[in-house]
Write a protein that holds these residues in place. Structure first.
Motif, PDB file in Angstrom:
ATOM      1  N   GLN A 137       3.753   9.388   5.017  1.00  0.00           N
ATOM      2  CA  GLN A 137       4.362   8.669   6.135  1.00  0.00           C
ATOM      3  C   GLN A 137       4.127   7.178   5.929  1.00  0.00           C
ATOM      4  OE1 GLN A 137       2.864   9.701   9.960  1.00  0.00           O
ATOM      5  NE2 GLN A 137       4.356   8.469  11.080  1.00  0.00           N
ATOM      6  N   ASP A 175       0.822  -1.198   0.000  1.00  0.00           N
ATOM      7  CA  ASP A 175       0.000   0.000   0.000  1.00  0.00           C
ATOM      8  C   ASP A 175       0.859   1.251   0.000  1.00  0.00           C
ATOM      9  OD1 ASP A 175      -2.504  -1.472   2.169  1.00  0.00           O
ATOM     10  OD2 ASP A 175      -2.245  -1.548  -0.007  1.00  0.00           O
ATOM     11  N   ASP A 176       1.995   1.208   0.684  1.00  0.00           N
ATOM     12  CA  ASP A 176       2.905   2.360   0.722  1.00  0.00           C
ATOM     13  C   ASP A 176       3.399   2.715  -0.679  1.00  0.00           C
ATOM     14  OD1 ASP A 176       4.472   1.521   3.904  1.00  0.00           O
ATOM     15  OD2 ASP A 176       2.723   2.743   3.438  1.00  0.00           O
ATOM     16  N   THR A 208       3.568   3.342   6.442  1.00  0.00           N
ATOM     17  CA  THR A 208       2.917   2.567   7.514  1.00  0.00           C
ATOM     18  C   THR A 208       3.902   1.615   8.174  1.00  0.00           C
ATOM     19  OG1 THR A 208       2.225   0.910   5.907  1.00  0.00           O
ATOM     20  CG2 THR A 208       0.683   2.694   6.398  1.00  0.00           C
ATOM     21  N   LYS A 209       4.982   1.221   7.461  1.00  0.00           N
ATOM     22  CA  LYS A 209       6.038   0.390   8.025  1.00  0.00           C
ATOM     23  C   LYS A 209       7.359   0.932   7.527  1.00  0.00           C
ATOM     24  CE  LYS A 209       5.580  -3.960   8.405  1.00  0.00           C
ATOM     25  NZ  LYS A 209       5.290  -3.973   9.822  1.00  0.00           N
ATOM     26  N   GLU A 256      -3.904  -0.201   9.534  1.00  0.00           N
ATOM     27  CA  GLU A 256      -3.742   1.214   9.837  1.00  0.00           C
ATOM     28  C   GLU A 256      -2.492   1.435  10.675  1.00  0.00           C
ATOM     29  OE1 GLU A 256      -5.590   3.670   8.731  1.00  0.00           O
ATOM     30  OE2 GLU A 256      -6.821   2.245   7.610  1.00  0.00           O
ATOM     31  N   PRO A 257      -1.810   2.584  10.527  1.00  0.00           N
ATOM     32  CA  PRO A 257      -0.645   2.864  11.348  1.00  0.00           C
ATOM     33  C   PRO A 257      -1.063   3.125  12.786  1.00  0.00           C
ATOM     34  CG  PRO A 257      -1.224   4.784  10.046  1.00  0.00           C
ATOM     35  CD  PRO A 257      -2.106   3.671   9.582  1.00  0.00           C
ATOM     36  N   GLY A 315       1.992  -4.167  11.845  1.00  0.00           N
ATOM     37  CA  GLY A 315       2.026  -3.233  10.722  1.00  0.00           C
ATOM     38  C   GLY A 315       1.218  -3.745   9.576  1.00  0.00           C
ATOM     39  N   ALA A 316       1.117  -2.892   8.578  1.00  0.00           N
ATOM     40  CA  ALA A 316       0.382  -3.279   7.380  1.00  0.00           C
ATOM     41  C   ALA A 316       1.067  -4.441   6.734  1.00  0.00           C
ATOM     42  CB  ALA A 316       0.318  -2.083   6.417  1.00  0.00           C
TER      43      ALA A 316
END
Length: 806
Positions: A326, A222-223, A328-329, A354-355, A345-346
């Protein structure tokens, strides 16, 4: 003995088919065929009309000054040294060229693609010199794009079109605006053709190659998506940082972006790297893995062009803070890729995507510090890791600092920089000046330890940032409303000034409003008329003009030929000459040149070179004098109007619709200048009551038109056709030879008076060949001076210097 080169025969252009809106622009060249070493066919080489190939930087001051109008280019062509004429596209001209090559089918019909593009452009289109291609010109702005595979090219602000005047069937006779959707579709058509050509050259992909180039999955997936989306929405945050000044800001159909040339990238390819909000395309890459048809992602570019980020996770970690994402991991770079992922973490074993929430009392809470770190990360660093003293760092801070972002804009009309909101050093919105430069320097030092020593460096960085955020308030006013279809510009003078509704007021009211809008939308266009309002003192004659253009209005004394006055005019849309004082004190030729000028040439204080600025203002005058035109005979520039009241509220209520209607009529190609017949029948009679008649004219009238016989052997002077100059001085004016001035002032007065009385200068062809004046036939004497047909506002060169009314 070498043979003389043989070139294809070219028919002369169809001059009357070329739009007047293009013919009047100073953007024309001539061209001729020339052989070029290694070329399969002769090239069409552009030349300036004064001689010499068109070379150097297209659109710079030297280039613009050597270009010509079509009228002048035609005269150069007719000398027989060239094969035709061409139209040069220039920065800021608001025109786009669409070039379609090889569109003629074997059966003599035009290709379907050609017909569809021409119909979508819906603007002036002509057939090329070869007869197999098509050129269309539209109003708009776009980037350059080309595909030789389908023969379609779109360009703007450079290159030139050879003009034939052979209209493509059923196309408009003038240039029209193009819909942005059509531009986007043109670029997509070209891009698709390029991608198809590249795909045909690219080797087939194997499953192993596809797997190796697949986007990283699992944790952090997702990041990657969020960073890529944020990066495409904020190109300015990372592209300059990645390419370190090699990038060139460009405007694409989808918005502002960047282009990086292959030369700047250090590779031996013709294709450039294109980075726009619509996508990233690198036509120089043949083996693109999972990227299809040349499309790239920000992650791809960072991996390729930043040696410190060879892996996807490294590129993600470098890019995320620059675009404000930002993670998430923590991204697992080459150094920690084998470390186990933390739980929770994600994508980890703890479930949730979610973070973790941020503790408001945590000293490591990102907040503003995170934004500041983003900016620091993109700055150019010197020894010791401290930001360099350079204009690029100023640019990056102004564009990305959360407090400075959006603070500076460039006013494209006034060419001034403006503060759009309260500055962090306490100044409200307004004009950006030297004090802001200095306070910005202090802010950068305090916030980022970025010390800028030179004021020039600060100003250069500010200018670079402002250039990316431009607007034109006059354009915004004009386009603020759609015209509701109700005619107003024919009657606005009646509604505002309370004058009688007659053909003259309709004519000058319509032409003035359309000329006002035309000058704003196309600075430098021909419009050399002056509307003069005559009324009693204290009537607030200027108030309506001020209301129409405020704050881009000036009634300060404009001194003809004065540099400071020319600079002040750049800030105004309507320039008033109050009481006509400045014009009455000037020489006739200077006034004529001042009103006819389409460009203003001046040097800014301490500047190294002259500046050429297309004129975007119109001139008006106010007076309470009963007579203010010295000699209106044959002149066309001045539109006097006597008024008795001013209704400013009526003007306020209709201003937006007046501008919208004028824009609609200008875009429709309606004429915004009087014809010769309208001048003779409507304008010249209105000038008569305001003329200051030279008393010599009365004396000469009595003498020349005396119907009595001076003596038995002579005809009445009213029946004579020729009068020697010596007789005019001695008999009519009683001026002896020893009293005639040597500088010719008396000759000018006599010539003007004789012209007003229906005479012309003449020298006898027999006998003593005396010099004098010959009586014109009555119809010819009453007619205005001839000039070209209504193909544009009359040209300055068409008139005598003695016709000026002041």
């Amino acid at each position: 003995m070498s043979e003389e080169p043989v070139f294809p025969s070219v028919e002369p252009p169809a001059w009357d088919q070329i739009p007047a809106s293009l013919a009047s622009r100073q953007q024309w060249v001539v061209w001729k065929f020339e052989h070029k070493a290694g070329a399969k066919k002769p090239v069409k080489m552009p030349y300036y009309v004064q001689g010499g190939r068109r070379a150097g930087t297209q659109g710079d001051d030297r280039d613009r000054m050597r270009l010509a109008t079509l009228h002048v280019a035609r005269r150069a062509y007719e000398r027989g040294e060239h094969h035709g004429v061409g139209f040069a596209f220039l920065p800021g001209d608001g025109l786009v060229g669409v070039d379609l090559d090889g569109q003629l089918e074997p059966d003599g019909s035009w290709s379907e693609r050609c017909r569809n593009i021409v119909a979508a452009c819906d603007s002036y289109t002509e057939i090329s010199v070869s007869g197999t291609g098509v050129h269309a010109i539209v109003e708009g702005h776009t980037g350059t794009n080309k595909s030789n595979d389908i023969g379609v090219e779109v360009f703007c602000e450079s290159q030139y079109f050879i003009f034939t005047g052979k209209r493509f069937p059923n196309t408009p006779d003038d240039v029209r605006p193009i819909d942005e959707a059509v531009l986007r579709r043109l670029h997509r058509t070209i891009d698709d053709a390029k991608e198809a050509a590249q795909a045909a050259k690219r080797p087939a992909r194997t499953p192993a190659r596809a797997a190796a180039n697949a986007q990283p999955g699992g944790q952090g997936g997702d990041d990657f998506q969020r960073v890529k989306e944020a990066a495409m929405q904020n190109l300015g945050a990372w592209v300059p940082r990645l390419f370190g000044g090699k990038e060139q800001p460009k405007n694409f159909a989808s918005g502002p972006g960047y282009r990086v040339t292959s030369k700047a990238l250090g590779r031996d390819l013709q294709e450039d790297l294109s980075i726009s909000p619509e996508g990233i395309v690198d036509y120089g890459v043949h083996d693109m893995g999972d990227s299809q048809s040349g499309a790239r992602t920000p992650i791809d570019l960072v991996m390729e062009w930043n040696p410190a980020t060879p892996k996807p996770a490294d590129a993600l970690k470098w890019l995320a803070p620059l675009v404000g994402v930002q993670l998430t991991k923590p991204a697992r770079s080459a150094k920690n890729r084998d470390a186990p992922a933390p739980a929770g973490g994600a994508g980890g074993g703890g479930g949730g995507g979610e973070p973790p929430p941020i503790d408001p009392d945590d000293p490591d809470d990102p907040g503003e510090a995170f934004d500041r770190d983003n900016v620091l990360a993109m700055l150019v660093k010197g020894k010791g890791g401290r930001p360099d003293d350079c204009r690029e760092n100023v640019l990056y801070c102004v564009l990305n600092d959360p407090t400075l972002k959006g603070l500076i804009k460039k006013n494209d009309f006034s060419q001034l920089l403006e503060r759009t909101k309260d500055a962090p050093w306490g100044r409200p919105a307004g004009e950006w000046d030297e004090e802001d430069d200095l306070m910005l320097g202090e802010y950068l030092l305090r916030t980022y330890r970025l010390g800028i020593k030179g004021k020039g460096t600060l100003r250069d960085g500010v200018l670079m940032a402002a250039r990316l955020s431009k607007y034109n308030p006059i354009h915004d006013w004009i386009k603020a409303e759609q015209w509701d279809g109700i005619d107003r510009i024919d009657h606005w003078l009646v509604d505002v000034y309370g004058v009688q509704d007659r053909p003259y007021t309709r004519l000058i009211g319509r032409c003035f409003m359309m000329g006002l809008v035309k000058r704003a939308m196309q600075p430098g266009c021909k419009f050399d008329y002056m509307l003069i309002i005559k009324g009693d003192q204290g009537l607030s004659k200027s108030t309506a003009f001020r209301e129409l253009a405020y704050p881009y209005f000036t009634d300060n004394a404009i001194r003809v030929g004065d540099k400071d006055s020319l600079m002040a005019m750049q800030l105004a849309w309507i320039v008033e000459s109050a009481e006509l004082e400045s014009l009455n004190k000037s020489e006739s030729t200077a006034i004529k040149q001042f009103l006819s000028a389409q460009d203003d040439l001046y040097r800014l204080p301490y500047a190294a070179q002259m500046r050429k600025q297309p004129r975007h203002s119109v001139n008006v005058g106010t007076t309470n004098a009963d007579t203010f035109l010295k000699d209106a005979t044959g002149d066309r520039r001045f539109w006097p109007l006597e008024v008795h009241s001013v209704n400013v509220e009526a003007l306020k209520a209709m201003r937006s619709q007046l501008l919208a209607e004028a824009l609609h009529r200008v875009n429709a190609g309606e004429r915004y200048w009087p014809t010769r017949e309208e001048e003779r029948e409507l304008v010249f009679p209105e000038q008569e009551p305001f003329k200051r008649v030279d008393e010599w004219e009365n004396l000469l009238d009595e003498y020349l038109n005396d119907s009595t016989r001076p003596n038995i052997s002579e005809l009445p002077r009213a029946d004579r056709d020729f009068f020697p100059s010596t007789e005019i001085y001695d008999k009519a004016l009683n001026i002896k030879a020893d009293r005639i001035d040597g500088n010719g002032n008396m000759d000018v007065r006599i010539s003007n008076a004789m012209k007003a009385l229906g005479f012309e200068k003449y020298r006898e062809t027999t006998g003593k060949r005396r010099r004098g004046y010959r009586r014109l036939p009555r119809a010819e004497a009453a007619a205005p001076p001839p000039r070209p047909a209504d193909d544009g506002p009359p040209s300055f060169e068409d008139e005598s210097d003695n016709d000026l009314p002041f």
